[in-house]
Structures are given as C-alpha cells and as structure tokens.
Write a protein that holds these residues in place. Structure first.
Motif, PDB file in Angstrom:
ATOM      1  N   ALA A  91      38.257  39.297  32.308  1.00  0.00           N
ATOM      2  CA  ALA A  91      39.070  38.153  31.856  1.00  0.00           C
ATOM      3  C   ALA A  91      39.983  37.670  32.972  1.00  0.00           C
ATOM      4  O   ALA A  91      40.139  36.457  33.203  1.00  0.00           O
ATOM      5  CB  ALA A  91      39.905  38.553  30.640  1.00  0.00           C
ATOM      6  N   PHE A  92      40.553  38.642  33.717  1.00  0.00           N
ATOM      7  CA  PHE A  92      41.436  38.275  34.833  1.00  0.00           C
ATOM      8  C   PHE A  92      40.654  37.546  35.930  1.00  0.00           C
ATOM      9  O   PHE A  92      41.096  36.520  36.456  1.00  0.00           O
ATOM     10  CB  PHE A  92      42.090  39.545  35.397  1.00  0.00           C
ATOM     11  CG  PHE A  92      42.930  39.301  36.613  1.00  0.00           C
ATOM     12  CD1 PHE A  92      44.127  38.593  36.522  1.00  0.00           C
ATOM     13  CD2 PHE A  92      42.511  39.745  37.864  1.00  0.00           C
ATOM     14  CE1 PHE A  92      44.903  38.354  37.648  1.00  0.00           C
ATOM     15  CE2 PHE A  92      43.273  39.502  38.989  1.00  0.00           C
ATOM     16  CZ  PHE A  92      44.478  38.807  38.889  1.00  0.00           C
ATOM     17  N   ILE A  93      39.477  38.066  36.260  1.00  0.00           N
ATOM     18  CA  ILE A  93      38.654  37.445  37.313  1.00  0.00           C
ATOM     19  C   ILE A  93      38.272  36.016  36.909  1.00  0.00           C
ATOM     20  O   ILE A  93      38.408  35.077  37.689  1.00  0.00           O
ATOM     21  CB  ILE A  93      37.385  38.300  37.589  1.00  0.00           C
ATOM     22  CG1 ILE A  93      37.787  39.615  38.260  1.00  0.00           C
ATOM     23  CG2 ILE A  93      36.381  37.538  38.462  1.00  0.00           C
ATOM     24  CD1 ILE A  93      36.684  40.652  38.318  1.00  0.00           C
ATOM     25  N   TYR A  94      37.812  35.863  35.656  1.00  0.00           N
ATOM     26  CA  TYR A  94      37.363  34.535  35.206  1.00  0.00           C
ATOM     27  C   TYR A  94      38.517  33.576  34.935  1.00  0.00           C
ATOM     28  O   TYR A  94      38.324  32.367  34.916  1.00  0.00           O
ATOM     29  CB  TYR A  94      36.468  34.678  33.969  1.00  0.00           C
ATOM     30  CG  TYR A  94      35.035  34.985  34.335  1.00  0.00           C
ATOM     31  CD1 TYR A  94      34.133  33.963  34.656  1.00  0.00           C
ATOM     32  CD2 TYR A  94      34.575  36.298  34.377  1.00  0.00           C
ATOM     33  CE1 TYR A  94      32.828  34.258  35.020  1.00  0.00           C
ATOM     34  CE2 TYR A  94      33.276  36.595  34.737  1.00  0.00           C
ATOM     35  CZ  TYR A  94      32.404  35.566  35.059  1.00  0.00           C
ATOM     36  OH  TYR A  94      31.110  35.858  35.421  1.00  0.00           O
ATOM     37  N   SER A  95      39.708  34.104  34.754  1.00  0.00           N
ATOM     38  CA  SER A  95      40.855  33.223  34.443  1.00  0.00           C
ATOM     39  C   SER A  95      41.246  32.353  35.630  1.00  0.00           C
ATOM     40  O   SER A  95      41.813  31.278  35.475  1.00  0.00           O
ATOM     41  CB  SER A  95      42.057  34.066  34.018  1.00  0.00           C
ATOM     42  OG  SER A  95      42.607  34.723  35.155  1.00  0.00           O
ATOM     43  N   GLY A  96      40.921  32.828  36.845  1.00  0.00           N
ATOM     44  CA  GLY A  96      41.324  32.082  38.048  1.00  0.00           C
ATOM     45  C   GLY A  96      42.801  32.204  38.345  1.00  0.00           C
ATOM     46  O   GLY A  96      43.350  31.428  39.128  1.00  0.00           O
TER      47      GLY A  96
END
Lengths: 173, 74
Positions: free
Chosen positions: A20-25
């Motif tokens: 989720a952190f990686i995809y959140s940008g």
C-alpha cells in the motif's frame, strides 16, 4: 498454533502495508529531498558491501607507470570531471544536483579495486554509468592510476596531464 | 503511434550506448598542455622517481625541448 497464526497474520498485514505504501506514491523520489536516515543507511550499506564483495578478488596492476597517468588523465577530464571535480575547481551543477552526491575525488584516493569496479560496472540509481561496455580494462586501469594521484595534483599539473595533446601519439587504437 | 515513440527512444539510446568514448572526438576542442607552468615548478627539486613528475616531463618534452627527438624516433 495460535502463535504461528498470529505471526502469519502479522506478516500478511506487513506485506499489505508495504504494498500500500509503495503504490500510494507517498515516498518522495525527488533528488532534492534527502532519504530518511534509515533508508540512507540501508542503501549506503547495501552499496558498500556489494562493491566490497564484488571487487575483493580483482588483481591490481602496477599503477605507478607514468604512461597510465598520461593515458588516464584526458579520459578523466572528458568523462568524470563534471561530477567528480578537479584540483582548484569549484563545485559543478552536476556535483551539487545529483543525489546521492558524487564523491569529490580530488580529496582522497580510495581503494583502487573499488574504483576499478565502480568505473567498469557503474552504480545503480546513482548517476554513475558503467563504462565497461565501451572501455576495455586497460583504459579503466589508466583512469584508476590517475585517480590515485589526483588528490596530490596542483591545478597546473592537472591541466598538463589531462590535456589531450593532438601531437602526442594516440594511446587508443 | 503510441508504441513507436518508446521504440524509437529505446533504439536511439541503444545506438548511443554502443558508441565507445572516442578520444579523437575531443581533439578539435582539446587544449594543449600548458607546459610553461612546468618551468616555474623547478624541475630540479622534483622527485624524478615520482610517476607524476615522469608523466609531466614526458608530456612536456616536445614543448620544453623541441630540438630533442623522443626515444621512439631515435
């Protein structure tokens, strides 16, 4: 059994959180925003250990041959000086703008094995290109020989050794 | 068209990457070694065994002693 179940759930939650952190940008990737201390430590340690391991068996030739300095100087001046600077020179736009900041090679000479490896293979996501595909080992060692002497050169000596004298015999065939 | 642009960029990058850094490309804009500075350095006091000194003298031999032929031409 309950412990294993808890650990499994925690691992899954951690993976989901990480994804989720990686995809959140949310993580800033701009070169003008430094990494957190932890990320910096991870990346620097990873880089240093990797280069140390990969370069430990490299055999260093005699780097005190003056021909190597004559050959390596012009290459350094044409390929490296923009980021790694020269004696008496000021910081460049590249040396100030790149992140991680490229090392100022006029300050001190590091291990020749590591220098050879870094020039030949480059370093991912640092701006350091791999010169190996276009430059043979002899030419890279000439640059390493020059780097070993660079910190002790005066601006005048640097100018003489790095000028590509068109009347001098061509060392590259 | 959308697929051709990335292909074109990749092809261009690969073409550039395949070209070695050719010293002859720099000869036109290359500056000569300013060997006059070497005269001010007092060569007698320099360590003749030092590779830097040897390289400096070798590189400036033609400018400082134009009458002397390099070893290879003798």
């Amino acid at each position: 059994m309950a412990t294993i179940k808890t650990l499994l759930l925690a691992t899954i939650a951690l993976c989901i959180g990480l994804a989720a952190f990686i995809y959140s940008g949310a993580y800033p990737v701009g070169a003008d925003v430094p990494h957190t201390a932890f990320t910096n430590w991870v990346l620097e340690t990873l880089r240093d250990r990797s280069i140390e391991r990969a370069s430990k068996d490299i055999q260093v030739p005699d780097l005190d041959d003056p021909e190597l300095l004559i050959e390596g100087g012009p290459d350094y001046n044409e390929m490296c000086v923009g980021c790694h600077l020269k004696p008496g020179g000021k910081e460049s736009e590249l040396s100030q703008g790149l992140y991680p900041a490229p090392p100022d090679l006029t300050k001190r000479a590091s291990d020749p094995r590591r220098q050879f490896w870094a020039i030949k293979h480059g370093i991912k996501a640092s701006g350091m290109p791999a010169w190996g595909p276009t430059h043979d080992d002899q030419r890279i060692w000439a640059m390493v020989a020059f780097l070993q002497k660079l910190p002790e050169l005066t601006p005048q000596q640097y100018q003489i050794l790095t000028a590509r004298d068109e009347e001098a015999p061509d060392h590259h065939h | 068209m959308k697929i051709f642009t990335p292909l074109l960029i990749v092809t261009l990058l690969l073409t550039l990457a395949a070209q070695a850094h050719d010293p002859s490309q720099h000869k036109d804009k290359a500056e000569k070694p300013q060997c006059a500075a070497l005269k001010d350095m007092d060569i007698k006091k320099m360590d003749k065994q030092d590779p830097v000194t040897q390289a400096l003298i070798k590189k400036c031999m033609k400018q400082l002693h134009p009458e002397e032929k390099p070893e290879t031409e003798k």
